[in-house]
Design an enzyme around this catalytic site. Structure first.
Site, PDB file in Angstrom:
ATOM      1  N   ASN A   1       3.771  26.674  11.838  1.00 39.73           N
ATOM      2  CA  ASN A   1       2.655  26.706  10.718  1.00 39.73           C
ATOM      3  C   ASN A   1       2.342  28.127  10.692  1.00 39.73           C
ATOM      4  O   ASN A   1       3.024  28.844   9.801  1.00 39.73           O
ATOM      5  CB  ASN A   1       1.397  25.665  10.936  1.00 39.73           C
ATOM      6  CG  ASN A   1       0.685  25.643   9.931  1.00 39.73           C
ATOM      7  OD1 ASN A   1       0.758  26.680   8.942  1.00 39.73           O
ATOM      8  ND2 ASN A   1      -0.137  24.665   9.855  1.00 39.73           N
ATOM      9  N   ASP A   2       1.853  28.767  11.625  1.00 39.42           N
ATOM     10  CA  ASP A   2       1.056  30.118  11.320  1.00 39.42           C
ATOM     11  C   ASP A   2       2.290  30.932  11.423  1.00 39.42           C
ATOM     12  O   ASP A   2       2.000  32.009  10.862  1.00 39.42           O
ATOM     13  CB  ASP A   2      -0.017  30.194  12.357  1.00 39.42           C
ATOM     14  CG  ASP A   2      -0.943  29.096  12.143  1.00 39.42           C
ATOM     15  OD1 ASP A   2      -1.317  28.796  11.495  1.00 39.42           O
ATOM     16  OD2 ASP A   2      -1.245  28.550  13.630  1.00 39.42           O
ATOM     17  N   VAL A   3       3.212  30.704  12.210  1.00 37.99           N
ATOM     18  CA  VAL A   3       4.290  32.344  12.266  1.00 37.99           C
ATOM     19  C   VAL A   3       5.088  32.102  11.301  1.00 37.99           C
ATOM     20  O   VAL A   3       6.107  32.786  11.061  1.00 37.99           O
ATOM     21  CB  VAL A   3       5.148  31.622  13.705  1.00 37.99           C
ATOM     22  CG1 VAL A   3       4.315  31.883  14.872  1.00 37.99           C
ATOM     23  CG2 VAL A   3       5.870  30.290  13.687  1.00 37.99           C
ATOM     24  N   VAL A   4       4.950  31.053  10.121  1.00 39.44           N
ATOM     25  CA  VAL A   4       5.685  31.049   8.998  1.00 39.44           C
ATOM     26  C   VAL A   4       4.910  31.191   7.642  1.00 39.44           C
ATOM     27  O   VAL A   4       5.312  30.932   6.680  1.00 39.44           O
ATOM     28  CB  VAL A   4       6.985  30.090   8.775  1.00 39.44           C
ATOM     29  CG1 VAL A   4       7.905  30.247   9.957  1.00 39.44           C
ATOM     30  CG2 VAL A   4       6.127  28.528   8.686  1.00 39.44           C
ATOM     31  N   ASN A   5       3.528  31.440   7.662  1.00 36.25           N
ATOM     32  CA  ASN A   5       2.800  31.778   6.832  1.00 36.25           C
ATOM     33  C   ASN A   5       2.825  32.982   5.895  1.00 36.25           C
ATOM     34  O   ASN A   5       2.351  33.904   6.700  1.00 36.25           O
ATOM     35  CB  ASN A   5       1.212  31.293   7.450  1.00 36.25           C
ATOM     36  CG  ASN A   5       0.324  31.126   6.412  1.00 36.25           C
ATOM     37  OD1 ASN A   5       0.603  31.524   5.064  1.00 36.25           O
ATOM     38  ND2 ASN A   5      -0.670  30.307   6.728  1.00 36.25           N
TER      39      ASN A   5
END
Length: 485
Positions: free
Chosen positions: A409-413
């Site tokens: 989630n956060d690492v591709v946001n």
């Protein structure tokens, strides 16, 4: 046996060499297993050599404690799931810090007894056997030894209680963040009080009450420092406490005059410090911001995310990737939770057989501890040359036909690059959104572990494959096999 001390020191030297060589081998997935074994032999050699120190007392108790610890570690290590590995690392790291703090406590109690402030201490110590030869009193610690003993005890106690909180957070026993007004002030006061108590202890005021107060303050500070840290920062926190434990062990090793402890602690402390810095850099945040910031909290009015999530079924997603030229698979913690790594590799192998060029992209802080995703993929048998780091894979995303995101989630946001109000703004991410098509496997429509909405899921080139990770990848495998039938 005048040669025995020399032999023991030679064993310590060999153990230190094995520690260093083992750590060096751990830097590559290909040799990491061997590195762990080498370091393990080094620790075994150091323990055995210590048992042969002249005038060593309580060998039976020491051996019994070692057997209990080894048995517990063997049992838990065999049973723990890969998803629970981060909290196990946090727990074991906390035990190391607690052991260093306990050594400091023994030394300080012995010092207090030597000052005539405490009479109920045994006349023998398994840690400093040469220290109790005359009238049952410990020798005077030098100012340097005393200062390092206090510092090691402080750092070890902070690492112990902080690591236990990290364990509880990762295990799901505690809320991700616990904050209250004036928390930073309370933490600073606790740290200041612990430092003042430590200074008093190091200046010949080692009363029993002061020793107890010192450890209570240090443990409370470690607890309070970790409570407000969000779950998304746990990889950095675990690495930082690992460095703390190493430093504490090294300081206490100096007090005990034990070369093996000094070198092992320095190696662990240096490696943990470097890893912490690298991970903080990967998040584009300072270590201070990790410890005292509020990652995952609102940083202002965030950008409104336009559009809607667009679902896709497994058969259509399989067709899209079956006829692609390049596919990049991005694993996240959701893959670990679903234990889907084996199914993912099976799917990747089917694509490779069709001539599709497949790679796996790993973000430095993906998962819940450093290297978590690498370990999962290695467990499934993914070749190391198919696993790419963020800096290497990001330039390839524009030429990628399909990026398959599983549980990340956060690492591709993309908001990390576009929204200054986002708590993750400035954090380097995997440029998944630059791929021609993106397929995201996700259990539901909720936010990630840091509680931040992901703009990638609403992008025009993104399709959502809803479902539990292993089941969803299993559907992809079945659909791909149908195409090949």
């Amino acid at each position: 046996m005048s040669w025995l001390p020399t032999l023991i020191k030679a064993c310590y030297f060999l153990a230190a060499l094995l520690f260093i060589l083992g750590l060096k081998r751990m830097s590559s997935p290909r040799t990491a297993r061997g590195g762990i074994v080498w370091a393990g032999y080094g620790m075994l050699l150091a323990v055995l050599a210590t048992l042969f120190l002249p005038d060593m007392h309580n060998r039976g108790l020491i051996v019994a404690a070692v057997l209990v610890g080894v048995s517990a570690a063997w049992w838990s290590g065999k049973r723990v799931a890969m998803t629970a590995m981060p909290q196990m690392v946090a727990l074991y790291n906390g035990m190391g810090g607690g052991a260093a703090a306990a050594i400091g406590a023994v030394e300080l109690i012995g010092y207090a007894r030597g000052l005539g402030l405490l009479q109920a201490v045994p006349d023998t110590s398994p840690l400093r056997p040469e220290a109790w030869a005359v009238n049952g009193l410990p020798p005077a610690l030098s100012p340097t030894e005393l200062a390092l003993g206090v510092l090691g005890a402080l750092i070890g106690a902070v690492s112990f209680s902080g690591s236990l909180v990290a364990f509880a957070k990762l295990q799901g026993w505690m809320d991700k963040r616990f904050v209250f007004p004036g928390q930073r002030t309370v933490n600073l006061l606790l740290l200041a009080a612990a430092v003042v108590a430590g200074v008093l202890l190091a200046t010949s005021h080692a009363s029993p009450a002061l020793i107890a107060a010192f450890f209570a303050l240090a443990l409370a500070f470690g607890l309070m420092m970790t409570l407000p840290i969000g779950g998304a920062d746990m990889p950095v926190v675990i690495s930082l406490y690992n460095a703390f434990t190493g430093l504490a062990v090294s300081f206490e090793g100096f007090v005990l005059g034990n070369e093996a402890m000094i070198i092992a602690g320095m190696v662990v402390g240096a490696a943990g410090t470097l890893l912490t810095q690298l991970m903080a850099k990967a998040m584009n945040r300072s270590i201070g911001n990790v410890l005292f910031g509020s990652f995952g909290a609102a940083g202002g009015e965030a950008q409104a995310i336009e559009g809607a999530q667009k679902p896709i079924d497994a058969s259509d997603a399989a067709v899209m990737m079956a006829y692609a030229e390049r596919v990049v698979i991005v694993p996240g913690y959701g893959l670990a939770v679903a234990q889907a790594q084996h199914k993912v590799w099976e799917f990747a192998q089917l694509l490779i057989k069709r001539g599709v060029k497949v790679k796996f992209a790993i973000h430095p802080v993906a998962g819940r501890m450093p290297g978590h995703m690498n370990v999962l993929l290695a467990e499934a048998g993914v070749p190391y040359d198919l696993i790419a780091d963020m800096d290497d894979i990001n330039p390839e995303f524009p030429a990628t036909d399909v990026a398959l995101v599983i549980g990340a989630n956060d690492v591709v946001n993309p908001l990390a690059k576009t929204d200054p109000a986002s708590p993750i703004y400035g954090m380097p991410i995997l440029d998944v959104s630059a791929a021609k098509h993106v397929i995201v496997i996700k259990r539901g429509r909720g936010t990630g572990f840091a509680g931040i909405e992901n703009a990638l899921f609403y992008a025009d080139n993104t399709r959502m494959l809803y479902g539990e990770g292993q089941a969803a990848v299993g559907e992809l495998v079945a659909s791909l096999k149908d195409i090949d039938a």
